[in-house]
Design an enzyme around this catalytic site. Structure first.
Site, PDB file in Angstrom:
ATOM      1  N   LYS A 121      -4.527   5.578  14.372  1.00  0.00           N
ATOM      2  CA  LYS A 121      -4.070   5.617  13.584  1.00  0.00           C
ATOM      3  C   LYS A 121      -5.894   5.985  12.392  1.00  0.00           C
ATOM      4  CE  LYS A 121      -0.087   4.440  13.229  1.00  0.00           C
ATOM      5  NZ  LYS A 121       0.811   4.892  11.959  1.00  0.00           N
ATOM      6  N   LYS A 158       0.624  -1.465  -0.363  1.00  0.00           N
ATOM      7  CA  LYS A 158      -0.054   0.209   0.281  1.00  0.00           C
ATOM      8  C   LYS A 158       1.067   0.782   0.204  1.00  0.00           C
ATOM      9  CE  LYS A 158      -2.785   0.723   3.212  1.00  0.00           C
ATOM     10  NZ  LYS A 158      -2.907   1.928   4.126  1.00  0.00           N
ATOM     11  N   GLY A 171      -4.888   8.090   5.617  1.00  0.00           N
ATOM     12  CA  GLY A 171      -4.109   8.588   6.346  1.00  0.00           C
ATOM     13  C   GLY A 171      -2.906   8.815   4.721  1.00  0.00           C
ATOM     14  N   ARG A 181      -6.091   2.866  17.803  1.00  0.00           N
ATOM     15  CA  ARG A 181      -5.873   0.691  17.698  1.00  0.00           C
ATOM     16  C   ARG A 181      -5.976  -0.267  19.200  1.00  0.00           C
ATOM     17  NH1 ARG A 181      -2.889   0.498  12.025  1.00  0.00           N
ATOM     18  NH2 ARG A 181      -5.056   0.453  10.638  1.00  0.00           N
ATOM     19  N   ASP A 190       1.592  -0.734  12.007  1.00  0.00           N
ATOM     20  CA  ASP A 190       0.517  -1.074  11.360  1.00  0.00           C
ATOM     21  C   ASP A 190       0.447  -2.535  12.020  1.00  0.00           C
ATOM     22  OD1 ASP A 190       0.417   0.528  10.372  1.00  0.00           O
ATOM     23  OD2 ASP A 190       0.872   0.592   8.391  1.00  0.00           O
ATOM     24  N   GLN A 208       4.770   9.028   7.338  1.00  0.00           N
ATOM     25  CA  GLN A 208       3.983  10.170   6.378  1.00  0.00           C
ATOM     26  C   GLN A 208       4.329  11.954   6.912  1.00  0.00           C
ATOM     27  OE1 GLN A 208       0.190   9.245   8.335  1.00  0.00           O
ATOM     28  NE2 GLN A 208      -0.355   6.780   7.164  1.00  0.00           N
TER      29      GLN A 208
HETATM   30  C1  S3P Z   1       2.515   5.460   6.205  1.00  0.00           C
HETATM   31  C2  S3P Z   1       3.090   4.989   7.482  1.00  0.00           C
HETATM   32  C3  S3P Z   1       2.791   4.646   9.000  1.00  0.00           C
HETATM   33  C4  S3P Z   1       1.810   3.870   8.607  1.00  0.00           C
HETATM   34  C5  S3P Z   1       0.677   3.692   6.937  1.00  0.00           C
HETATM   35  C6  S3P Z   1       1.810   4.024   5.999  1.00  0.00           C
HETATM   36  C7  S3P Z   1       3.264   5.425   4.766  1.00  0.00           C
HETATM   37  O1  S3P Z   1       1.602   5.484   9.436  1.00  0.00           O
HETATM   38  O2  S3P Z   1       0.655   3.461   9.771  1.00  0.00           O
HETATM   39  O3  S3P Z   1      -0.002   2.604   7.150  1.00  0.00           O
HETATM   40  O4  S3P Z   1       2.956   4.756   3.734  1.00  0.00           O
HETATM   41  O5  S3P Z   1       4.557   6.461   4.873  1.00  0.00           O
HETATM   42  P1  S3P Z   1       2.476   7.073   9.609  1.00  0.00           P
HETATM   43  O6  S3P Z   1       3.702   7.841   9.007  1.00  0.00           O
HETATM   44  O7  S3P Z   1       1.461   7.609  10.506  1.00  0.00           O
HETATM   45  O8  S3P Z   1       3.127   6.064  11.639  1.00  0.00           O
END
Ligand code: S3P
Length: 451
Positions: A355, A29, A102, A359, A328, A177
């Site tokens: 999240k 993903k 997100g 969670r 995750d 992120q």
């Molecule tokens: C992700 C970063 C993570 C993860 C999310 C995917 C990404 O989140 O929990 O499912 O693709 O950069 P955070 O950056 O909020 O930790």
């Protein structure tokens, strides 16, 4: 449209087994979102195979079209993106609905935040509760403005910087992120943008930016990882193969570990150290989990995972410094922990509370309803293992618009004494649309409840 606007679809997992065979899990993903976004920001045609066609990623594809890129599906998993070039985003004529994602909304805000355009973002009920100031605070340093609901929530309008300046930013929480949003914003700022993270988080953005031809360097210092990006590169279209998602692989792997007699092979899983913390933890707990045929693909370590029923697993204290590499996976780990002997302590995991759902609360309440003792604090939780096959189950639990909560409780049901029902399985389509078919093919018993 998000996948969650329709009616809830309860689903019940019954004990069955053994689970046997191969589980071909879908594309990653995180990598899929980034492939679409960087494809949209590059010049020429990016070809992507193995793209995850979960709702989260489809929403990002739709968003990239709204910003002016041409995004086409040729056949399942095989896509192309004709990009607009760095700084070439057009102003969308409609609200950008990122559904449940997100990652989608935060990375896209970063990518458009240094262009002279305005965009309004929204999402489903889960996404509208999630904090966005962690993105709009650093975007303000570039010269962007944001107007959202109180508490920095969606719906939110981002006014991109007209004359962006590069920034130096230390991420206040371990978040790929946030790091990625700052790097994507830095793409359209002249000069060098520097992001420092105290703990290493998934590095797909850095790897992919380098692949698209950006000048980007990472150095490990006493302060943490320091990433330097030179702005305004011409990103060149790429041909990409998306690796399979270790976060999705976690579900058939953990199911096999707790269902008596099981043996499941999960081929071709990316074991990038910024993502593979769960598998290390499971092995420390005594899981019979082996890496077969380890190899390198596209610069990433990859292996086939073989998981066998492991009745001798023991609870452990998960090292907090490992949290980012398995963030995750704590929900499904807690299900394995409930089926192990002794306590499993999970600390340094405050991020779990923001999240797709809170969670810690979602799993704690659901596990308690299934007869498992869970203690929790602001950034920690402890699961008292009941031992293999000793989780009572027999409860209906709330999925809270969270795919990983829904899948975790269905897997709990495969090993529980009485069936476990989740009140809504539709969120699973955001990341793992073939979950039900795959688990059924392995021998699991899942029933859609009549509504
Ligand atoms: C992700 C970063 C993570 C993860 C999310 C995917 C990404 O989140 O929990 O499912 O693709 O950069 P955070 O950056 O909020 O930790």
């Amino acid at each position: 449209m998000s996948a969650h606007d329709g009616p809830a679809a309860p689903m019940t997992a019954h004990a069955a087994g053994p689970l046997t065979g191969e589980a071909q899990v879908p594309g990653d993903k995180s990598v899929s979102h980034r492939a679409l976004i960087l494809g949209a920001l590059s010049v020429g045609e990016t070809r992507i195979t193995g793209l995850l066609e979960g709702q989260d990623v489809l929403d990002t594809a739709t968003a990239m079209r709204a910003f002016g890129a041409e995004v086409t599906q040729h056949e399942p998993g095989s896509w192309s993106v004709h990009g607009v070039g760095t700084g070439g985003f057009a102003e969308p004529a409609q609200v950008i609905d990122c559904g449940n994602s997100g990652t989608g909304v935060r990375l896209i805000m970063g990518a458009m935040g240094t262009s002279p355009i305005t965009a309004t973002f929204t999402g489903d009920a889960s996404l509208r509760l999630r904090p966005m100031a962690r993105i709009t605070d650093p975007l303000a340093l570039f010269g962007a403005a944001a107007h959202g609901r109180s508490g920095g929530r969606l719906p939110m309008t981002v006014v991109g910087a007209r004359a962006p300046v590069p920034v130096q930013y230390t991420t206040p929480m371990p978040s790929a992120q946030v790091k990625s949003a700052v790097l994507l914003a830095g793409l359209n700022a002249p000069g060098e943008t520097v992001v420092t993270e105290r703990e290493a988080t998934r590095d797909h953005t850095e790897r992919m930016l380098a692949g698209f031809g950006a000048e980007i360097e990472t150095e490990t210092t006493n302060e943490g990882r320091v990433i330097r990006l030179t702005g305004q590169p011409e990103l060149r279209a790429q041909t990409l193969t998306v690796p399979r998602d270790p976060s999705s692989a976690a579900f058939p792997v953990c199911a096999a570990l707790i269902v008596p007699g099981s043996e499941v092979l999960v081929p071709n899983i990316g074991l990038n150290p910024t993502r593979a913390g769960l598998f290390e933890t499971l092995r420390e707990m005594g899981a019979d989990l082996t890496y077969e045929n380890p190899r390198d693909e596209g610069g990433e370590p990859v292996a086939d995972l073989r998981a066998r029923f492991s009745p001798d697993m023991r609870g452990i204290s998960v090292p907090p410094e490992r949290a980012a590499s398995m963030i995750d996976e704590y929900p499904i780990l807690s299900v394995v922990a409930a089926n192990a002997a002794g306590r499993t302590e999970m600390r340094g995991v405050a991020e779990l509370r923001v999240k797709e759902s809170d969670r810690i609360d979602a799993m704690a309440q659901g596990l308690r309803a299934c007869g498992v003792t869970v203690e929790e604090g602001p950034d920690w939780w402890i699961v008292e293992g009941r031992g293999p096959g000793e989780v009572p189950g027999g409860a209906t639990v709330a999925a809270r618009l969270d795919h990983r909560i829904a899948m975790s409780f269905l897997i709990a049901g495969f090993a529980a004494k009485s069936p476990v029902t989740v009140d809504d399985a539709t969120p699973i389509a955001t990341s793992f649309p073939i979950f039900t078919d795959m688990m059924t093919a392995l021998g699991a018993r899942l029933e859609r409840d009549p509504t």
